[in-house]
Design an enzyme around this catalytic site. Structure first.
Site, PDB file in Angstrom:
ATOM      1  N   CYS A  83     -76.156 -42.233  84.302  1.00 59.83           N
ATOM      2  CA  CYS A  83     -75.444 -43.484  83.987  1.00 59.83           C
ATOM      3  C   CYS A  83     -76.257 -44.376  83.065  1.00 59.83           C
ATOM      4  CB  CYS A  83     -75.050 -44.216  85.267  1.00 59.83           C
ATOM      5  SG  CYS A  83     -75.872 -43.616  86.733  1.00 59.83           S
ATOM      6  N   HIS A 332     -67.373 -49.197  83.953  1.00 62.93           N
ATOM      7  CA  HIS A 332     -68.606 -48.410  83.861  1.00 62.93           C
ATOM      8  C   HIS A 332     -68.298 -46.986  83.388  1.00 62.93           C
ATOM      9  CE1 HIS A 332     -72.496 -46.859  84.583  1.00 62.93           C
ATOM     10  NE2 HIS A 332     -72.406 -46.571  85.861  1.00 62.93           N
TER      11      HIS A 332
END
Lengths: 382, 354, 133
Positions: A83, A332
């Site tokens: 991420c 996200h």
């Protein structure tokens, strides 16, 4: 080293786009960024992405995207740090320009998550952890973060409702952001009643699954002024890693990688936390938001929820935290998130962010890969 | 059979899964009258957790047996598991168990199958190996997650559990020894499970007289004849216990009073654990027996065969009882579940690719 | 029909997963789990392998309801970071405990359990979980 500026940005809205793939999403962001520099030719492409391989069966992403977006037969590569891929892509792109090797480099971030049901996407995201010793046991990424959240609440005696201020503020900030995935407000009561994902993490503590792409144009001081009237300087940056097996760390309630990366970034930019006007931090889950502010030196350990409840870090405060809505509400799209953050801070400093715009001279973006495993901190100056 | 050199029990251990289902819950689910299962004299049975199987229960029982044995596990030179519920049809369970006990690779090992009697065959084989001097210690495990077709009368009793024994040459560290044994097998198809069939078939009444009773009585009488013993010479008798009724009935036929049976009669509280059935009974008896007492042990397996053993308790047994959880403690440590959880734990619900 | 669990991957980690085998620095004594080839405390590369006790207490835990592909039947799954008496922290599942009874500081011990199965034809993956003492 050559001074590096950001001279163009482009973002897509974040959401569940069943009609768009990696290439379509990237091209949309890339064209917007190119439009900002009058479609000048870029010399290299760096892409931040996590799941093209696990969910998209697509490797060799650099070549694919350079070709599809018509960037020519330029050097192109993908960097991956789960991420945190986006932040690492910016870090890499910076190095290419700072080294003097290229004058204009495009840094992109793209993620296409909505290809499969949640249980399969979650498996791909859980690959951010240690495959042999964490994922082995079947723990999801939310599960790992839940271990930290319980510890944080227990250690600092913070209640459920006190924690909820984070998602409440993030949703409030995101309402005006046209790129955000969630543009509605929520209450603490709604957070407390939302679905339990991994106790104590509830659905409204979690950043959503979403697709999106972001692009930046990085340029050397030699050409930056020719490409835009409002270049934003990459004044400092730092990157660090930590033990991937979370239980191996001595202190689980602080990310050593954030502390190290921030130290380096503050030093190179010759600033300290109190100089930062606006910050975009990596709040994939409620607890991470608070921990990040503490690790970045903005707040005291365990006191952040209370401070935020009293108005600290809201728009207008210094720093204003996540005016975009953060990972929680802006969204996200994992490997693209770090690029979004930098683009958003650039727009804040330029004064043209279309959502909550607080202006300022110095901004910061922090991106995390895994549970505090790979961290980049990037400081921008107007 | 009498070994050339005496062989004894160095340590014992049981694994009784924590979950229980009441027989009344099973009866209600399938619409049996409430009195239907009364004659089985089983009130509830164990259910293995979703993450337990023959291998993990066998490991846990073996771990407890090794703790009581107080030997270096690496001294174990043979390890066997008797089971009729192998997690893999082909691939030994014993290799997982041995590896997880840290006693590989220089060791004999196999999964044995003879319905509920396979672990008893492992006892006999181990007695031979130790008596001959080929090995010093053997670890014998009986472990089963017994299958029963949903709705079959077998479902009231078929349960899960394991027992394990460390055997070694009779000496300072043995707490009981085998005085002698007698085996009796014939081709009597009272109960079977065909290749690839998920659940066994059984002959209902036919499992009684020609199978269970004929073989246990023949083995027990054969042993007593050979050793010149009578029921009154034994302080305890433990028989294979497919339900609560059969062992009580066989003891009457052989002339054992009820009080010699009850200490080792565990099935009424936990169901039939197949290969662990008589062996958990033996564990329970060892946990209350005094040195010098004599125990009759008769495991039985369908198909059919029985082995009778005379076991004499030795000094030092009391000190080992509380080194690991006792059968009594394990029986009391329980969580009740309903039929839905039971069905999930037993894999009775077919999922499709989730 | 596909093989979703890699057999060599599971096989080569067996000692660490079945026996909690760690590596120990023969200079400074630091214990490393998962096992690693170099001591991160003193940089020494001379490490030996040792089995850990498997006895410890719960440092933090979560009850995971939304599970990964292949784990629905085990849900809700309790995961914990367990601090062993050697001081080493381990991530694993808790088993044989009702989620509402899990507490920080609870004493637990390691047991061998099934972690997951590769559908009904592939490998059965075993490993250590912890259960209340």
């Amino acid at each position: 080293m050559v001074k590096v500026y950001i001279v163009g940005v482009g973002l897509t809205k974040i959401g569940r786009f069943f009609d768009k793939g990696l290439r379509e999403l990237f091209a949309e962001a890339a064209f917007k960024a190119l439009d900002e520099i009058g479609n000048e030719t870029v010399q290299a492409l760096v892409i931040g992405n996590m799941t093209s391989s696990s969910l998209g069966e697509q490797d060799n992403l650099g070549a694919l995207l350079a070709d599809y977006a018509g960037l020519g037969k330029i050097p192109a590569f993908k960097v991956e740090a789960a991420c945190g891929s986006g932040g690492v892509a910016v870090y890499t792109g910076y190095s290419l320009v700072a080294s003097g090797m290229f004058d204009i480099v495009m840094v992109g971030g793209v993620e296409k998550e909505t290809e499969y049901p949640t249980r399969i996407v979650s498996k791909a995201l859980a690959q951010a952890a240690d495959a042999e010793y964490e994922l082995f046991h079947g723990i999801s990424f939310t599960g790992l973060n839940a271990l930290v959240m319980r510890m944080y609440m227990n250690e600092y005696n913070v209640s459920r409702d006190e924690m909820s201020i984070w998602p409440v503020l993030m949703h409030k900030n995101a309402v005006k952001n046209p790129y955000a995935q969630f543009r509605f407000e929520i209450t603490k009561e709604q957070v407390a009643k939302s679905m339990m994902v991994a106790d104590p993490i509830r659905l409204l503590d979690s950043s959503p699954i979403g697709d999106g792409a972001a692009a930046l144009i990085l340029a050397s001081d030699k050409v930056a002024k020719k490409l835009t009237d409002t270049p934003i300087e990459v004044a400092g940056l730092g990157m660090a890693t930590d033990h991937i097996y979370v239980a191996y760390r001595e202190n689980i309630l602080s990310f050593k990688a954030t502390i190290l990366a921030a130290k380096k970034a503050y030093e190179t930019a010759k600033v300290c936390p109190k100089n930062i006007d606006v910050a975009e931090v990596h709040d994939a889950f409620t607890v991470l938001g608070f921990m990040n502010l503490e690790d970045l030196g903005f707040s005291e350990r365990g006191k952040t929820p209370k401070l935020m409840d009293e108005g600290r870090f809201w728009p207008g405060d210094k720093p204003t935290v996540n005016p975009s809505g953060g990972l929680k509400a802006r969204g996200h799209p994992v490997g693209a998130t770090g690029v979004y953050q930098v683009a958003e801070v650039v727009m804040q400093l330029r004064g043209d962010f279309p959502g909550v715009n607080v202006g300022g001279d110095i901004g910061l973006a922090q991106s995390i890969g895994g549970l505090g495993t790979t961290v980049t901190v990037i400081i921008l100056k107007r | 059979m009498r070994p050339a050199r005496d062989v004894g029990i160095v340590g014992w251990g049981a694994c009784i899964p924590k979950f229980r289902i009441k027989c009344s819950e099973i009866g209600k689910t399938w619409g049996f009258p409430p009195e239907y299962h009364g004659g089985l004299i089983v009130s509830e049975k164990t259910v293995a957790n979703i993450d337990e199987d023959t291998t993990t229960m066998g490991w846990e029982a073996a771990k407890n047996a090794l703790v009581r044995a107080k030997i270096n596990p690496e001294e174990v030179e043979a390890i066997y598991v008797g089971t009729e519920s192998k997690p893999y049809a082909v691939k030994p369970s014993i290799t997982v168990i041995a590896e997880a006990l840290g006693i590989t690779p220089k060791i004999l090992g196999a999964d044995l199958e003879f319905a509920c009697r396979a672990a008893s065959e492992a006892l006999e084989a181990s007695i031979g190996l130790i008596s001959s001097g080929m090995i010093k210690y053997s670890l014998v495990i009986g472990s089963d997650t017994a299958q029963a077709s949903p709705g079959d009368v077998l479902e009231f009793t078929a349960s899960s559990g394991a027992a394990a024994f460390v055997l070694g040459p009779r000496g300072e560290n043995t707490v009981a020894y085998f005085e002698g044994s007698y085996s009796y097998i014939t081709d009597t198809p009272d109960f079977w499970r065909r290749q690839l069939a998920p659940y066994p078939m059984h002959g209902e009444q036919f499992t009684g007289d020609p199978a269970y009773f004929a073989h246990i009585i023949a083995a027990a009488k054969g042993l007593m004849n050979k050793l010149g013993l009578r029921p009154s010479d034994f302080d305890y008798a433990v028989f294979h216990q497919p339900n609560g009724r059969f062992p009580l009935k066989v003891s009457v036929k052989l002339g054992f009073p009820k009080e010699k049976i009850l200490p080792g009669l565990i099935t009424p509280m936990i169901g039939n654990t197949y290969n662990a059935s008589a062996l958990i009974g033996l564990c329970a008896v060892l946990e209350e027996a005094k040195p010098g007492q004599r125990i009759l042990l008769v495991p039985f397996g369908s198909g059919a065969g029985a082995d009778a053993y005379s076991v004499i308790v030795e000094d030092g047994i009391e000190e080992k009882v509380h080194l690991a959880p006792t059968v009594k403690e394990l029986i009391e440590d329980k969580i009740y579940i309903n039929y839905t959880y039971y069905a999930k734990f037993r894999g009775l619900i077919s999922k499709f690719s989730f | 029909m596909s093989m979703k669990i890699s057999v060599p991957r599971v096989w080569r980690e067996i000692k660490a997963h079945y026996l909690l085998e760690a590596t120990v620095c023969n200079k400074c004594g630091k214990i490393h789990y998962p096992p690693r080839p170099i001591c991160d405390n003193c940089g020494n590369r001379n490490l030996f392998r040792r089995k850990l006790s498997g006895e410890g207490e719960v440092l933090t835990y979560t009850i995971q309801y939304i599970v990964l592909e292949g784990y629905r039947e085990y849900a809700p799954i309790v995961f914990a970071i367990v601090k062993l008496k050697e001081g080493v922290k381990i991530l694993a599942q808790l088993t044989d405990v009702e989620p509402e009874n899990v507490k920080i500081g609870m004493r637990v011990k390691a047991v061998l359990r099934k972690i997951c199965e590769d559908e009904n034809i592939g490998l059965i993956k075993y490993g250590i979980k912890f259960k209340p003492v």
